[in-house]
Design a protein around this motif. Structure first.
Motif, PDB file in Angstrom:
ATOM      1  N   ARG A 102       0.832  -1.207   0.000  1.00 26.14           N
ATOM      2  CA  ARG A 102       0.000   0.000   0.000  1.00 26.14           C
ATOM      3  C   ARG A 102       0.868   1.260   0.000  1.00 26.14           C
ATOM      4  O   ARG A 102       0.531   2.257  -0.644  1.00 26.14           O
ATOM      5  CB  ARG A 102      -0.922  -0.027   1.215  1.00 26.14           C
ATOM      6  CG  ARG A 102      -2.084   0.949   1.137  1.00 26.14           C
ATOM      7  CD  ARG A 102      -2.991   0.796   2.331  1.00 26.14           C
ATOM      8  NE  ARG A 102      -4.073   1.754   2.268  1.00 26.14           N
ATOM      9  CZ  ARG A 102      -5.282   1.510   1.785  1.00 26.14           C
ATOM     10  NH1 ARG A 102      -5.564   0.307   1.319  1.00 26.14           N
ATOM     11  NH2 ARG A 102      -6.205   2.450   1.766  1.00 26.14           N
ATOM     12  N   TRP A 103       1.964   1.226   0.739  1.00 26.55           N
ATOM     13  CA  TRP A 103       2.864   2.379   0.808  1.00 26.55           C
ATOM     14  C   TRP A 103       3.593   2.603  -0.523  1.00 26.55           C
ATOM     15  O   TRP A 103       3.732   3.739  -0.982  1.00 26.55           O
ATOM     16  CB  TRP A 103       3.873   2.173   1.930  1.00 26.55           C
ATOM     17  CG  TRP A 103       4.914   3.252   2.006  1.00 26.55           C
ATOM     18  CD1 TRP A 103       4.735   4.550   2.415  1.00 26.55           C
ATOM     19  CD2 TRP A 103       6.289   3.138   1.649  1.00 26.55           C
ATOM     20  NE1 TRP A 103       5.922   5.251   2.337  1.00 26.55           N
ATOM     21  CE2 TRP A 103       6.894   4.408   1.869  1.00 26.55           C
ATOM     22  CE3 TRP A 103       7.083   2.086   1.167  1.00 26.55           C
ATOM     23  CZ2 TRP A 103       8.244   4.639   1.622  1.00 26.55           C
ATOM     24  CZ3 TRP A 103       8.416   2.329   0.928  1.00 26.55           C
ATOM     25  CH2 TRP A 103       8.991   3.579   1.148  1.00 26.55           C
ATOM     26  N   LEU A 104       4.018   1.511  -1.149  1.00 24.72           N
ATOM     27  CA  LEU A 104       4.774   1.632  -2.389  1.00 24.72           C
ATOM     28  C   LEU A 104       3.886   1.981  -3.582  1.00 24.72           C
ATOM     29  O   LEU A 104       4.210   2.861  -4.380  1.00 24.72           O
ATOM     30  CB  LEU A 104       5.512   0.324  -2.691  1.00 24.72           C
ATOM     31  CG  LEU A 104       6.775   0.051  -1.879  1.00 24.72           C
ATOM     32  CD1 LEU A 104       7.250  -1.370  -2.137  1.00 24.72           C
ATOM     33  CD2 LEU A 104       7.869   1.059  -2.209  1.00 24.72           C
ATOM     34  N   GLY A 105       2.762   1.293  -3.729  1.00 21.94           N
ATOM     35  CA  GLY A 105       1.947   1.459  -4.920  1.00 21.94           C
ATOM     36  C   GLY A 105       2.547   0.687  -6.088  1.00 21.94           C
ATOM     37  O   GLY A 105       3.722   0.300  -6.065  1.00 21.94           O
ATOM     38  N   VAL A 106       1.749   0.463  -7.134  1.00 22.41           N
ATOM     39  CA  VAL A 106       2.173  -0.369  -8.255  1.00 22.41           C
ATOM     40  C   VAL A 106       3.380   0.215  -8.966  1.00 22.41           C
ATOM     41  O   VAL A 106       4.370  -0.477  -9.234  1.00 22.41           O
ATOM     42  CB  VAL A 106       1.013  -0.564  -9.255  1.00 22.41           C
ATOM     43  CG1 VAL A 106       1.500  -1.349 -10.475  1.00 22.41           C
ATOM     44  CG2 VAL A 106      -0.147  -1.290  -8.600  1.00 22.41           C
ATOM     45  N   LEU A 119       3.412  -9.659 -11.241  1.00 21.46           N
ATOM     46  CA  LEU A 119       2.834  -8.468 -10.631  1.00 21.46           C
ATOM     47  C   LEU A 119       1.574  -8.040 -11.382  1.00 21.46           C
ATOM     48  O   LEU A 119       0.529  -7.774 -10.773  1.00 21.46           O
ATOM     49  CB  LEU A 119       3.862  -7.339 -10.625  1.00 21.46           C
ATOM     50  CG  LEU A 119       3.401  -5.985 -10.088  1.00 21.46           C
ATOM     51  CD1 LEU A 119       3.002  -6.099  -8.622  1.00 21.46           C
ATOM     52  CD2 LEU A 119       4.510  -4.946 -10.251  1.00 21.46           C
ATOM     53  N   ASP A 120       1.665  -7.973 -12.717  1.00 13.75           N
ATOM     54  CA  ASP A 120       0.513  -7.570 -13.521  1.00 13.75           C
ATOM     55  C   ASP A 120      -0.631  -8.559 -13.388  1.00 13.75           C
ATOM     56  O   ASP A 120      -1.805  -8.179 -13.301  1.00 13.75           O
ATOM     57  CB  ASP A 120       0.923  -7.446 -14.996  1.00 13.75           C
ATOM     58  CG  ASP A 120       1.884  -6.298 -15.237  1.00 13.75           C
ATOM     59  OD1 ASP A 120       1.876  -5.343 -14.434  1.00 13.75           O
ATOM     60  OD2 ASP A 120       2.663  -6.362 -16.210  1.00 13.75           O
ATOM     61  N   ARG A 121      -0.286  -9.852 -13.367  1.00 20.12           N
ATOM     62  CA  ARG A 121      -1.314 -10.889 -13.251  1.00 20.12           C
ATOM     63  C   ARG A 121      -2.028 -10.790 -11.896  1.00 20.12           C
ATOM     64  O   ARG A 121      -3.259 -10.876 -11.812  1.00 20.12           O
ATOM     65  CB  ARG A 121      -0.675 -12.265 -13.416  1.00 20.12           C
ATOM     66  CG  ARG A 121      -1.672 -13.403 -13.593  1.00 20.12           C
ATOM     67  CD  ARG A 121      -0.985 -14.740 -13.765  1.00 20.12           C
ATOM     68  NE  ARG A 121      -0.032 -14.724 -14.862  1.00 20.12           N
ATOM     69  CZ  ARG A 121       1.289 -14.821 -14.729  1.00 20.12           C
ATOM     70  NH1 ARG A 121       1.827 -14.939 -13.519  1.00 20.12           N
ATOM     71  NH2 ARG A 121       2.071 -14.800 -15.785  1.00 20.12           N
ATOM     72  N   ALA A 122      -1.250 -10.595 -10.850  1.00 17.25           N
ATOM     73  CA  ALA A 122      -1.817 -10.541  -9.498  1.00 17.25           C
ATOM     74  C   ALA A 122      -2.693  -9.302  -9.296  1.00 17.25           C
ATOM     75  O   ALA A 122      -3.787  -9.394  -8.738  1.00 17.25           O
ATOM     76  CB  ALA A 122      -0.697 -10.562  -8.460  1.00 17.25           C
ATOM     77  N   THR A 123      -2.206  -8.140  -9.747  1.00 18.17           N
ATOM     78  CA  THR A 123      -2.997  -6.921  -9.582  1.00 18.17           C
ATOM     79  C   THR A 123      -4.280  -6.983 -10.414  1.00 18.17           C
ATOM     80  O   THR A 123      -5.340  -6.537  -9.965  1.00 18.17           O
ATOM     81  CB  THR A 123      -2.173  -5.678  -9.961  1.00 18.17           C
ATOM     82  OG1 THR A 123      -1.626  -5.846 -11.277  1.00 18.17           O
ATOM     83  CG2 THR A 123      -1.039  -5.452  -8.972  1.00 18.17           C
ATOM     84  N   MET A 157      -1.139  -2.772  -2.982  1.00 17.48           N
ATOM     85  CA  MET A 157      -0.825  -1.847  -4.070  1.00 17.48           C
ATOM     86  C   MET A 157      -2.066  -1.356  -4.800  1.00 17.48           C
ATOM     87  O   MET A 157      -2.121  -0.224  -5.258  1.00 17.48           O
ATOM     88  CB  MET A 157       0.159  -2.498  -5.045  1.00 17.48           C
ATOM     89  CG  MET A 157       1.548  -2.655  -4.470  1.00 17.48           C
ATOM     90  SD  MET A 157       2.778  -3.152  -5.695  1.00 17.48           S
ATOM     91  CE  MET A 157       2.163  -4.735  -6.185  1.00 17.48           C
ATOM     92  N   VAL A 158      -3.081  -2.210  -4.953  1.00 19.49           N
ATOM     93  CA  VAL A 158      -4.317  -1.769  -5.615  1.00 19.49           C
ATOM     94  C   VAL A 158      -5.286  -1.161  -4.607  1.00 19.49           C
ATOM     95  O   VAL A 158      -6.418  -0.823  -4.946  1.00 19.49           O
ATOM     96  CB  VAL A 158      -4.993  -2.934  -6.375  1.00 19.49           C
ATOM     97  CG1 VAL A 158      -4.073  -3.493  -7.439  1.00 19.49           C
ATOM     98  CG2 VAL A 158      -5.439  -4.044  -5.431  1.00 19.49           C
ATOM     99  N   GLU A 159      -4.814  -1.021  -3.363  1.00 17.40           N
ATOM    100  CA  GLU A 159      -5.542  -0.332  -2.302  1.00 17.40           C
ATOM    101  C   GLU A 159      -6.914  -0.940  -2.017  1.00 17.40           C
ATOM    102  O   GLU A 159      -7.916  -0.243  -1.885  1.00 17.40           O
ATOM    103  CB  GLU A 159      -5.660   1.160  -2.611  1.00 17.40           C
ATOM    104  CG  GLU A 159      -4.304   1.848  -2.672  1.00 17.40           C
ATOM    105  CD  GLU A 159      -4.401   3.361  -2.776  1.00 17.40           C
ATOM    106  OE1 GLU A 159      -5.535   3.877  -2.888  1.00 17.40           O
ATOM    107  OE2 GLU A 159      -3.352   4.018  -2.738  1.00 17.40           O
ATOM    108  N   ILE A 160      -6.914  -2.268  -1.936  1.00 14.42           N
ATOM    109  CA  ILE A 160      -8.112  -2.924  -1.406  1.00 14.42           C
ATOM    110  C   ILE A 160      -8.293  -2.434   0.029  1.00 14.42           C
ATOM    111  O   ILE A 160      -7.325  -2.397   0.797  1.00 14.42           O
ATOM    112  CB  ILE A 160      -7.944  -4.459  -1.455  1.00 14.42           C
ATOM    113  CG1 ILE A 160      -8.099  -4.931  -2.911  1.00 14.42           C
ATOM    114  CG2 ILE A 160      -8.965  -5.156  -0.568  1.00 14.42           C
ATOM    115  CD1 ILE A 160      -7.938  -6.402  -3.113  1.00 14.42           C
TER     116      ILE A 160
END
Length: 204
Positions: free
Chosen positions: A73-77, A98-102, A132-135
């Motif tokens: 969350r702190w870093l972001g994508v 990373l792309d697949r997971a997000t 990273m996607v801020e769920i």
């Protein structure tokens, strides 16, 4: 190894189960499948409460995932992507992963988090892209707890039921424990080989 893990869990008690599950979700020293089966076995021998070990194991799992979720969350994508490109191969993560997971989390959200808790290799890594996607935090921790509860209850109960039949399975439970560890280590080693080969091809 199974007997060693069982003795380790029994000696540490519920606090030991909590600590091992925190570590398992930060950087797995011992697979959760082995920890919980051994803990369930110890519970069947009267060395700890079955309900207590499940509660402490779920709490340890959530605590371990706090680190990865909040880091994501702190870093972001976009801030995380250069780190993955440079260092990801050491941690079994690449930009495609990373792309697949997000993408998966943006599409399925809570369901992906819940079922991801039951999949080896996914259950820890999924926390980073979830951050990273801020769920929302409440959604992440609720579904992480639920998925962990289902999976860890299954493992602990399996270990608990094993106690009555230990004399029948003790000749194969020890080799199986080493097989689990060997598969994890071999999978990580194979990933490193392929990751470095791909990196060399991209530079060529």
């Amino acid at each position: 190894m199974f007997e060693w893990v069982t003795n380790l869990v029994a000696a540490g008690g519920l606090a030991g189960v909590f600590a091992l599950m925190v570590l398992e979700n930060l950087f797995p020293p011992i697979p959760s499948e082995l920890i919980m089966a051994a803990a369930g076995f110890a519970a069947a021998r009267g060395e700890m409460s079955l309900v207590g070990l499940i509660v402490f194991a779920v709490a340890g799992t959530v605590a371990g995932n706090v680190v990865w979720y909040e880091l994501g969350r702190w870093l972001g994508v976009e801030r995380f992507r250069p780190l993955v490109a440079r260092y990801g191969k050491w941690f079994a993560v690449e930009e495609e992963d990373l792309d697949r997971a997000t993408g998966l989390l943006r599409r399925f959200g809570p369901i992906a988090i819940c079922f991801g808790r039951m999949l080896p290799g996914v259950r820890t890594l999924i926390s980073v892209p979830a951050g990273m996607v801020e769920i929302p935090r409440g959604v992440f921790y609720l579904w992480t707890s639920l998925g962990s509860l289902i999976w860890l209850t299954f493992l602990a109960t399996a270990g608990y039921m094993l106690e009555d039949h230990y004399d029948k399975v003790q000749h194969w439970i020890e080799p199986l424990a080493w097989v689990v560890v060997g598969i994890a280590a071999g999978g990580y080693g194979a990933h490193l080989v392929f990751a470095f080969r791909r990196a060399r091809r991209r530079r060529a």
